[in-house]
Each structure stands twice: as structure tokens, then as C-alpha cells.
Design a protein around this motif. Sequence first.
Motif, PDB file in Angstrom:
ATOM      1  N   ASP A   1       0.838  -1.198   0.000  1.00 16.28           N
ATOM      2  CA  ASP A   1       0.000   0.000   0.000  1.00 16.28           C
ATOM      3  C   ASP A   1       0.873   1.247   0.000  1.00 16.28           C
ATOM      4  OD1 ASP A   1      -2.447  -1.220  -0.138  1.00 16.28           O
ATOM      5  OD2 ASP A   1      -2.801  -1.198   2.014  1.00 16.28           O
TER       6      ASP A   1
ATOM      7  N   GLY B   1      -3.560   3.119  -2.395  1.00 21.43           N
ATOM      8  CA  GLY B   1      -3.898   1.845  -3.011  1.00 21.43           C
ATOM      9  C   GLY B   1      -2.664   0.978  -3.075  1.00 21.43           C
ATOM     10  N   LYS B   2      -2.830  -0.219  -3.646  1.00 20.02           N
ATOM     11  CA  LYS B   2      -1.708  -1.138  -3.744  1.00 20.02           C
ATOM     12  C   LYS B   2      -0.936  -0.837  -5.032  1.00 20.02           C
ATOM     13  CE  LYS B   2      -2.326  -5.486  -2.612  1.00 20.02           C
ATOM     14  NZ  LYS B   2      -2.643  -6.938  -2.666  1.00 20.02           N
ATOM     15  N   LEU B   3       0.358  -0.637  -4.918  1.00 23.75           N
ATOM     16  CA  LEU B   3       1.175  -0.325  -6.089  1.00 23.75           C
ATOM     17  C   LEU B   3       1.395  -1.582  -6.922  1.00 23.75           C
ATOM     18  CD1 LEU B   3       2.830   1.915  -7.514  1.00 23.75           C
ATOM     19  CD2 LEU B   3       4.823   1.057  -6.294  1.00 23.75           C
TER      20      LEU B   3
ATOM     21  N   LEU C   1      -2.125   1.699  -9.609  1.00 24.25           N
ATOM     22  CA  LEU C   1      -2.616   1.306  -8.294  1.00 24.25           C
ATOM     23  C   LEU C   1      -3.817   0.379  -8.451  1.00 24.25           C
ATOM     24  CD1 LEU C   1      -2.625   4.637  -6.198  1.00 24.25           C
ATOM     25  CD2 LEU C   1      -0.752   3.006  -6.535  1.00 24.25           C
TER      26      LEU C   1
ATOM     27  N   ALA D   1      -7.824   1.286  -5.251  1.00 24.65           N
ATOM     28  CA  ALA D   1      -7.349   2.609  -4.839  1.00 24.65           C
ATOM     29  C   ALA D   1      -8.517   3.523  -4.470  1.00 24.65           C
ATOM     30  CB  ALA D   1      -6.556   3.251  -5.974  1.00 24.65           C
TER      31      ALA D   1
END
Lengths: 76, 76, 76, 76, 76, 76, 76
Positions: free
Chosen positions: F16, F29-31, F42, F45
Motif C-alpha cells: 500500500d 492503493g496497492k502499487l 494502483l 485505490a
Amino acid sequence: MAERPLDVIHRSLEKDVLVVLKKGIEFRGKLKGYDIHLNLVLADAHQYESGEVVRSYGRVVIRGDNVLAISPVEEE
Amino acid sequence: MAERPLDVIHRSLEKDVLVVLKKGIEFRGKLKGYDIHLNLVLADAHQYESGEVVRSYGRVVIRGDNVLAISPVEEE
Amino acid sequence: MAERPLDVIHRSLEKDVLVVLKKGIEFRGKLKGYDIHLNLVLADAHQYESGEVVRSYGRVVIRGDNVLAISPVEEE
Amino acid sequence: MAERPLDVIHRSLEKDVLVVLKKGIEFRGKLKGYDIHLNLVLADAHQYESGEVVRSYGRVVIRGDNVLAISPVEEE
Amino acid sequence: MAERPLDVIHRSLEKDVLVVLKKGIEFRGKLKGYDIHLNLVLADAHQYESGEVVRSYGRVVIRGDNVLAISPVEEE
Amino acid sequence: MAERPLDVIHRSLEKDVLVVLKKGIEFRGKLKGYDIHLNLVLADAHQYESGEVVRSYGRVVIRGDNVLAISPVEEE
Amino acid sequence: MAERPLDVIHRSLEKDVLVVLKKGIEFRGKLKGYDIHLNLVLADAHQYESGEVVRSYGRVVIRGDNVLAISPVEEE
């Protein structure tokens, strides 16, 4: 890349286009030419601000870095 | 690319042009030269703001990144 | 390209020039040097804002990306 | 190109310079280094806003794209 | 070019630095890395606006084009 | 260059991250990916303005030139 | 670089996307093409301002430098 941006512009040559600029100014006219920077040449063009024609041009070159969007008018 | 932007500018050499800048400033004068950055040289030029002449120049170089549009005046 | 922008600037060396910046600031002084980015060197220069001298410089380098227009003063 | 911009900056090394930024901020200090982007290194520098010192630095690197003008102080 | 900007930044690795951004935002933290665009990595960093801490970061990458100035804190 | 900016971003893949944009907008958000322009991908997100979630995305590409800072959330 | 930005855009071809521009303007439409500058081609697109449709386009080219974020709609 499918239908590439420059291909769409190329296909619009000799057709009426709407050019939306970043500053809310718009141009409508016949697309006569372009280059890879999205510099554009319009013929018989009108410049609009807040929906009103503020000037007309026989020929006008628009510097590409001002452009937000370009659309062929007949497809609207 | 048909009628390319730089070709239209080249054809306007020694003719009167209207140069619209991004900041609402305009120049009118005889186009004496240009380069690929759209830097322009005008002779006997007037600078307009809100439709009023605010300054006149024998010779003036305009840096291309300020330019919004260029149009040969006689074609208007 | 006829009378190229950099040629006009080169011809102005050792002459008084007016430099109009994008932010409404102006400089007047003797042009001592330049480069291809339109970075400029002025000698005995005055900086103007709203028509008033706000500062004077023996030597000043102006970064080219601030420039809107350059004009030799004697041709005005 | 006569007295080139980077030459003038090079000659100012180890001297006090005034650096005017685009946003009205100014720095004064001894010029210790620079590069071709006009990134600058100042020593014993003061930052001014509206004519007042707002901060002091032993060493400060200024990113070149913020710069409007650079002037050796002793030549003012 | 004497004491080059990137040299000064390199010498600041593992030291506390003040990073002033164009928008008035500031970061303070330990400099852990950088690249030629002046993208920066800070550890144990605080973000300040109007002198107040608005956020803290274990690790943060700052995009270089936002940077106005960088200064090693211990030399202030 | 020690701990380089792109290395820090690479190490954050699948974690994150907080992405602060120049205009005060933030994404969390998650990269999932990035490139050398700091364009980011992301997953899952949320977009925040003034601290409020204004939109959610399954997948979103953020153009890198809007980015002010990127930080892995777990290190805050 | 894992799931690269251009890969995510490529996977969205022929799907509905949301394009958020820097100026708060949004476009929704079917993604027909793109290039490495993130210039985009949308079909059957609507332009939104403050949540309202302000214009519709059969085909529109959006210049990439205006883009803040792009997201496939079905993944929202």
C-alpha cells in the motif's frame, strides 16, 4: 496501440473538426494539416469563447501544446 | 500531414500576421522569420491588449512557447 | 526561415534591448550575450514593473524560459 | 554569442550574487557552483520575501527551473 | 563548475536536509538517495505547511520537479 | 546515489502506498506497477480530497507529472 | 516494473474508461487507441464537468499532457 491518435487526426484531414484548448477557448474549422506536436492548421475557422464566435480566420496555425482535445465534427 | 504548420508559416513570410499569445496578448506585424520552436520575428509590429495598442516595435522576436495561434491577416 | 530569431538577437549585441518577460516584468539594457535557450546577458540594465524602475544591475543573466519578447530599442 | 550566460555565471564563482526567482523570492549568497540547468549552489545565503530575510542557509542548492535572473552583487 | 549542485546533494546523504518545494510545502528528513532529476528519498521525514507538521513519513520519494531548494540542516 | 528513488518505488510493489499529487489530491492503493516517468498503477485505490474519499478504483493509472510524493503506507 | 502503466492501458482497449484531466474535466468512453505520450482516442465519449455531461463525441483525441488518471470503468 490500435487506432492511434495521429491516425485519427490524419483521417480528419479536409473535414470539419472541433479543437478544444486548455483555456476554454475552442476553434472549429476544416483541418488542413498537422504535425507530430499536434500543431494544427485550420481553414475557414471560427474561434469561440463561452459559446460565442469571437474571431474568424481564413487560415490559422494552432500551437499543439495548447490543445486539450480534437474531434471530427461529423461524428458528434 | 498535408499542409504542414511550418509550411503555412513559411508561406506567410513578408506578409502581415496576427499572433495570439496564451495570455490574451496579441501582436500584429510583418513576419520576417521563424524557427522550428515557433520563435517568430515581426517587423513594424504592434502589441495589443484588450484590443488597444500598448506598444510598437521596429523589430521584435517573440519566444515560441508563448504562442497560441498564428494567422496570416489577409486571409481573414 | 529568412531572418531567423537568433540572427536578430545576434545583430542586437552591444545594443540596447527591451526584454519583456511573461510575468509583466521588463528589462532594458545593453545585450552582451545570449545562448540558444534565449538565456540573455544584459549590462547596465534596469528592471521595470508597471513602468517603474524597481532595480538596476551592472550585469544580469536572464533565464530564457521567462522571456516573452525581445526587441532592439533603437528600432522602436 | 559574445559573453555567454554560463560564462558570466562562471566568472561569478566565489562572489556574492543575487538570485531572483519566478515567484518573487530572492536569495543572496556566495556562488559556490552551478551546472548547465542553472542549478546553483550558494553559501552563507539569505532568502528574502518582500524585502525581508525569511531564512538563512549555510549551503543551499537552488533548482534552476525556478530562476528568473542572476546578478553579481558587486556590479550593481 | 566548482562545487556542483549534485555534489552538494551527494555529500548530504545520511544527513538531515530541508527540502523547500515550489508550493510553499517543506519536508525535513534524512536524505537517503537522489537521482539526476533531483528526485529525492527521505527517511523519517516530516511535511510542513505554514510552519506546522502536517504529516510524517517513514520513507518518502519526492518528485524532483516540485523542488525549489535543498539545504543540509546542520549547516544552517 | 545510495537508495535511489526508483529503487524505493520498486520495493513498494504489491504494498500500500500514499500518492500525493501537486493539486492536493491524494490516492491510496496497492502499487502494481510504475515506469521511469513515475507513471503509476494502483489497485483497489481510493482518491481523497480534503481528507474525504471522493472516488474508488479497481485499477487506475496515474500520470507521473502530477505526482508530488510517493510513500509506502506501512512505513509511516 | 511489474504491471506497467502502458500495459494497463493496452489491456483497456475496446473497454469503457474514465479519463480524469488535470482541470477537473472528465471523459468517459470506449478506449480505441493511445500512444506513449498517453494521447488517447475515445469513441462514443461524454465530457463531464462537475458531474454533468457538457458534450458528447463520436470520436475524440485527448492530448496526453492533460491527463491526471485513467481507469477502466468495469473495474471500479
